[in-house]
Design an enzyme around this catalytic site. Structure first.
Site, mmCIF file in Angstrom:
data_model
loop_
_atom_site.group_PDB
_atom_site.id
_atom_site.type_symbol
_atom_site.label_atom_id
_atom_site.label_comp_id
_atom_site.label_asym_id
_atom_site.label_seq_id
_atom_site.Cartn_x
_atom_site.Cartn_y
_atom_site.Cartn_z
ATOM 1 N N GLU A 120 0.830 -1.214 0.000
ATOM 2 C CA GLU A 120 0.000 0.000 0.000
ATOM 3 C C GLU A 120 0.855 1.251 0.000
ATOM 4 O OE1 GLU A 120 -2.190 -0.352 3.649
ATOM 5 O OE2 GLU A 120 -2.847 -2.374 3.124
ATOM 6 N N LYS A 122 2.147 4.633 1.538
ATOM 7 C CA LYS A 122 2.276 5.158 2.904
ATOM 8 C C LYS A 122 1.906 6.643 2.827
ATOM 9 C CE LYS A 122 5.601 5.283 6.741
ATOM 10 N NZ LYS A 122 5.040 6.483 7.278
ATOM 11 N N ASP A 124 1.355 10.382 3.848
ATOM 12 C CA ASP A 124 2.158 11.224 4.730
ATOM 13 C C ASP A 124 1.258 12.253 5.399
ATOM 14 O OD1 ASP A 124 4.318 12.168 6.028
ATOM 15 O OD2 ASP A 124 5.238 13.140 4.293
ATOM 16 N N TYR A 232 -6.812 2.403 6.483
ATOM 17 C CA TYR A 232 -6.014 1.242 6.069
ATOM 18 C C TYR A 232 -5.901 0.122 7.092
ATOM 19 C CZ TYR A 232 -2.722 4.462 8.345
ATOM 20 O OH TYR A 232 -2.127 5.327 9.207
ATOM 21 N N LYS A 319 10.675 3.430 2.981
ATOM 22 C CA LYS A 319 10.481 4.875 2.809
ATOM 23 C C LYS A 319 11.288 5.428 1.640
ATOM 24 C CE LYS A 319 9.747 7.441 6.521
ATOM 25 N NZ LYS A 319 9.881 7.990 7.881
ATOM 26 N N CYS A 413 16.866 48.222 7.695
ATOM 27 C CA CYS A 413 15.797 47.748 6.813
ATOM 28 C C CYS A 413 16.205 47.960 5.354
ATOM 29 C CB CYS A 413 14.514 48.514 7.117
ATOM 30 S SG CYS A 413 13.196 48.160 5.945
ATOM 31 N N CYS A 416 13.697 50.904 4.049
ATOM 32 C CA CYS A 416 13.667 52.297 4.523
ATOM 33 C C CYS A 416 14.917 52.689 5.316
ATOM 34 C CB CYS A 416 12.420 52.545 5.362
ATOM 35 S SG CYS A 416 12.443 51.696 6.938
ATOM 36 N N CYS A 431 11.725 45.449 11.139
ATOM 37 C CA CYS A 431 11.918 46.874 10.911
ATOM 38 C C CYS A 431 10.885 47.583 11.791
ATOM 39 C CB CYS A 431 11.680 47.206 9.435
ATOM 40 S SG CYS A 431 11.468 48.981 9.177
ATOM 41 N N CYS A 437 7.799 52.868 6.854
ATOM 42 C CA CYS A 437 8.480 51.981 5.900
ATOM 43 C C CYS A 437 7.517 51.664 4.747
ATOM 44 C CB CYS A 437 8.893 50.708 6.642
ATOM 45 S SG CYS A 437 9.652 49.479 5.584
HETATM 46 S S1 IVH Z 1 -0.419 0.415 8.880
HETATM 47 C C1 IVH Z 1 0.208 -1.317 13.295
HETATM 48 N N1 IVH Z 1 -0.654 1.494 6.506
HETATM 49 O O1 IVH Z 1 2.695 5.503 8.872
HETATM 50 C C2 IVH Z 1 0.610 -0.312 12.291
HETATM 51 N N2 IVH Z 1 0.257 2.836 8.250
HETATM 52 O O2 IVH Z 1 5.369 5.472 10.021
HETATM 53 C C3 IVH Z 1 -0.490 0.044 11.408
HETATM 54 N N3 IVH Z 1 0.771 5.139 7.548
HETATM 55 O O3 IVH Z 1 1.698 4.880 12.171
HETATM 56 C C4 IVH Z 1 -0.115 1.072 10.433
HETATM 57 N N4 IVH Z 1 0.113 4.936 5.473
HETATM 58 O O4 IVH Z 1 0.318 6.591 10.713
HETATM 59 C C5 IVH Z 1 -0.259 1.679 7.781
HETATM 60 N N5 IVH Z 1 -0.980 2.290 4.356
HETATM 61 C C6 IVH Z 1 -0.592 2.500 5.628
HETATM 62 C C7 IVH Z 1 -0.077 3.732 6.072
HETATM 63 C C8 IVH Z 1 0.352 3.865 7.393
HETATM 64 C C9 IVH Z 1 0.604 5.760 6.365
HETATM 65 C C10 IVH Z 1 1.331 5.803 8.751
HETATM 66 C C11 IVH Z 1 0.693 5.403 10.056
HETATM 67 C C12 IVH Z 1 1.809 4.737 10.809
HETATM 68 C C13 IVH Z 1 3.011 5.442 10.235
HETATM 69 C C14 IVH Z 1 4.299 4.719 10.498
#
Ligand code: IVH
Length: 699
Positions: A120, A122, A124, A232, A319, A413, A416, A431, A437
């Site tokens: 999946e 991740k 942010d 998720y 990551k 500044c 001015c 300033c 100014c």
């Molecule tokens: S699973 C038991 N799936 O990334 C852990 N986490 O750096 C369950 N995150 O704490 C987390 N996308 O806040 C999971 N597809 C994804 C995610 C995800 C983002 C975040 C989540 C986690 C953090 C860890």
């Protein structure tokens, strides 16, 4: 390998840096380390602790997840806090494909039979845990410290793609679903543009913007921030699913937002292919992702692999490293903003980074310049924070050549020539020539007419013209402009002049909260202006307010309070306000926006716990009955209004300081005059003992 003494000292240093970085990341939403730097230091600490297991302590950052709990925020406002039914853990992460391979091998070896992986994106953002009871959203908690989370239910109700009510078949009586709340790039850019205009510090990246927004005290404002959610992880007792994928498919069928970018992979080759694909394709997604999560898909196998104190053994995060570019620093500009703050901006040899050409990058302030030890002519690393704002993250010292020069932060500044000042505790130089100014004057005028302030139809060019012809020096001058004045401006015709005058005329009807925002008091953004206007009702009461009075207002901290006091101490501001009043601008809340009764007049109420209506509605009820709501207990607190499950700390403090604790029922009686507590205006409120909903129907 370090000897034990060296290890002790390095471990201490790493723990200090990591703990502080955790606090800044989770609580202040202002990271100091990049993810990569943080993960590298954490790994070093973890390696040292493995070498010297007797040095591991329970408070080491390797042993617990960072905490976002609002009470750990200095001066922070509290959310009710609830325990997580299942601990909310983080994920083990790596930047190295070989370690993903090792994870796959380890899982295969432990399980000993064939299984699959769910790969999946991740997301942010910031983690959220939603509980649905009987198909209705019951509670939303942040991750907090993993054991307790902050209750942000009201805020989450304003996030567009989170359903309040589910539909479909097979919805369990109660279950939890966890996911990420994030801010898409478009909403992030819009928010930061607004913040830059208001001279509020911009968020470093969409992740910080998302977690900062989720902790706002005004749920409606949360609704305006354009947050989104993807879920998720489904949890609950006796759920009928065999696999993680089935659980997510079911959640999707009930109307919950689940990503369709998942893929079931059977081996490392398929996982690598998925990672490779998204490493490039993610740049075209409308939101930030920082990696890929690889999870064992079969739920019994997840259970078999179990958890460490911090991570599941059945999942890992790969990551992506933030993209960097190396380029030459050509020069530094020092820009003056409307409040006089001076910001250094780097001019760079143009360089390609994540699909755009970067020519300029922020250097924030003089401390940051010193920290980087930056020289003009250096080769510097540029990164996009959360892939969006370019920032300089370091200097390549090996490429430093003779002839580079130390930049000198200006003493005066750049606009001015007034000597700059830096107040104690301020990172920025200012300033102080606020009324002389030119950049500041024009900046203030532009702010005054901006859409969210007085909404006068004009732009930079008009303000430039009016200022250079000496027709307008402060906002009040705008209202004495005549058509003849405007026709003196180059390119202006009767029609454009009339349009401008009509727009000015219309602006006289602007409500007090917007007028207050338009004044441009330092640190008073749109929502603070609204709170101040509602609380003090008119400009005279606000101008007379002491620091302590101001601190009673929700979301007003010491910095804002001091700034408001300083603003009204300046005679020139009072004179300008008098001229604006004469021009017919509104400096008080409209009739009808006042209280419906005096039942709570002079009372300061602190609330805690859950009520039959939302906390925001309770606050509205307090205001509508003439009371003041305050976030924390003090000598001025009249009573603590305790709902269901009030915060134990507040209860203890109330008891210790003799502050009466009042239940929701007693409160409703009080405002309806039923218990003999106060209101004479019985005709304006319903009978005693009414429930919150009926009470609200009144308003
Ligand atoms: S699973 C038991 N799936 O990334 C852990 N986490 O750096 C369950 N995150 O704490 C987390 N996308 O806040 C999971 N597809 C994804 C995610 C995800 C983002 C975040 C989540 C986690 C953090 C860890």
């Amino acid at each position: 390998m370090l000897n034990k003494e060296e290890a002790i000292s390095r471990i201490q240093q790493l723990r200090r840096t990591l703990s502080e970085s955790n606090r800044l990341y989770y609580v202040e939403n202002a990271p100091i380390l990049s993810d990569f730097e943080f993960d590298t230091l954490m790994r070093e600490l973890s390696t040292l602790e493995k070498q010297y297991p007797d040095l591991v302590t329970p408070d080491s950052p390797t042993q617990h997840v960072g905490s976002d709990l609002s009470a750990s925020r200095p001066g922070g406002k509290e959310f009710a806090r609830f325990p997580h039914r299942y601990p909310m853990l983080s994920l083990g992460n790596t930047y190295d494909m070989a370690e993903v391979e090792a994870f796959v091998d380890r899982a295969a070896k432990s399980l000993g039979h064939s299984f699959t992986f769910s790969c999946e994106l991740k997301f942010d953002g910031t983690a959220i845990c939603l509980t649905y009871r009987k198909g209705v959203l019951y509670r939303a908690l942040t991750r907090g410290d993993g054991t307790f989370g902050d209750d942000v239910t009201e805020n989450v109700r304003h996030i567009g793609n989170i359903p309040q009510r589910l539909s479909g078949t097979g919805i369990p009586d109660e279950f939890e679903i966890r996911g990420e709340i994030y801010m898409p790039y478009k909403a992030f850019d819009r928010l930061n543009e607004e913040r830059e205009r208001d001279e509020d510090p911009p968020f470093a990246n969409p992740r910080n913007a998302a977690s900062g927004s989720l902790k706002l005290m005004d749920p409606r404002e949360v609704g305006h921030r354009g947050l989104e959610c993807t879920l998720y992880h489904v949890l609950g007792e006796g759920l009928p699913f065999e696999t993680h994928d089935q659980a997510l498919e079911a959640a999707k069928s009930w109307g919950l937002p689940v990503s369709d970018k998942r893929r079931i992979c059977r081996n490392i080759a398929e996982i690598e292919e998925y990672i490779g694909y998204w490493d490039t394709q993610r740049k075209f997604l409308p939101f930030a992702t920082d990696g890929i999560v690889i999870k064992v898909n079969e739920l019994p196998y997840q259970k078999e692999l179990g958890y460490t104190a911090k991570f599941p053994r059945w999942a890992v995060a790969y990551k992506f490293k933030a993209e960097q570019a190396l380029t030459k620093l050509l020069s530094i500009d020092y820009q003056v903003g409307r409040t006089g703050a001076v910001t250094p901006v780097a001019n760079l040899d143009p360089v390609q980074l994540s699909g755009t050409v970067v020519k300029r990058a922020s250097l924030h302030n003089s401390d940051q310049m010193q920290l980087l030890d930056i020289h003009i002519g250096d080769y510097v690393y540029v990164e996009k924070g959360g892939e969006i704002i370019p920032k300089i993250t370091g200097v390549e010292l090996s490429m430093r050549r003779d002839g580079v020069s130390v930049p000198r932060f200006p003493e005066v500044c750049p606009d001015c020539g007034t000597p700059l000042v830096r107040d104690e505790g301020e990172a920025k130089y200012f300033c102080p020539n606020t009324d002389g100014c030119p950049t500041q004057i024009k900046g203030k005028l532009l702010h005054f007419i901006s859409r969210k302030a007085m909404n006068v139809i004009a732009g930079d060019a008009t303000i430039d013209q009016l200022y250079s012809l000496n027709l307008v020096k402060d906002p009040a001058d705008l209202y004495s402009l005549t058509k003849d004045d405007l026709l003196r401006l180059e390119g202006w015709k009767d029609r454009s002049a009339q349009r401008f005058l009509d727009s000015l005329e219309a602006s006289r009807k602007t409500t007090f909260d917007h007028v207050l925002y338009a004044l441009g008091i330092r640190y008073v953004g749109e929502s603070t202006a609204k709170e101040l206007a509602v609380f003090f009702k008119d400009i005279d009461s606000l101008a007379a307010a002491s620091r302590e009075d101001l601190l009673q207002v929700e979301d007003v901290g010491e910095v804002i309070a001091d700034s408001v006091v300083a603003y009204f101490r300046d005679q020139r501001h009072l004179e300008m306000i008098a001229r604006l009043k004469q021009a017919g601008l509104r400096f008080e809340m409209e009739a009808g926006a006042g209280p419906v009764s005096d039942a709570l007049k002079g009372k300061t109420v602190v609330i805690s716990g859950n009520f039959s209506v939302s906390r925001e509605q309770i606050k509205q009820i307090i205001a509508l009955h003439g009371g003041k709501n305050s976030g924390s207990l003090s000598g001025r607190t009249s009573f603590l209004l305790a709902g269901e499950k009030p915060g134990p700390e507040k209860m203890k403090k109330a008891e210790a300081s003799g502050v009466p604790v009042i239940s929701e029922k007693e409160f409703m009686e009080m405002i309806s005059g039923g218990a003999g507590h106060g209101s004479e205006k019985e005709d304006s409120v319903p009978e005693s003992g009414v429930d919150g909903e009926r009470q609200l129907a009144l308003f």
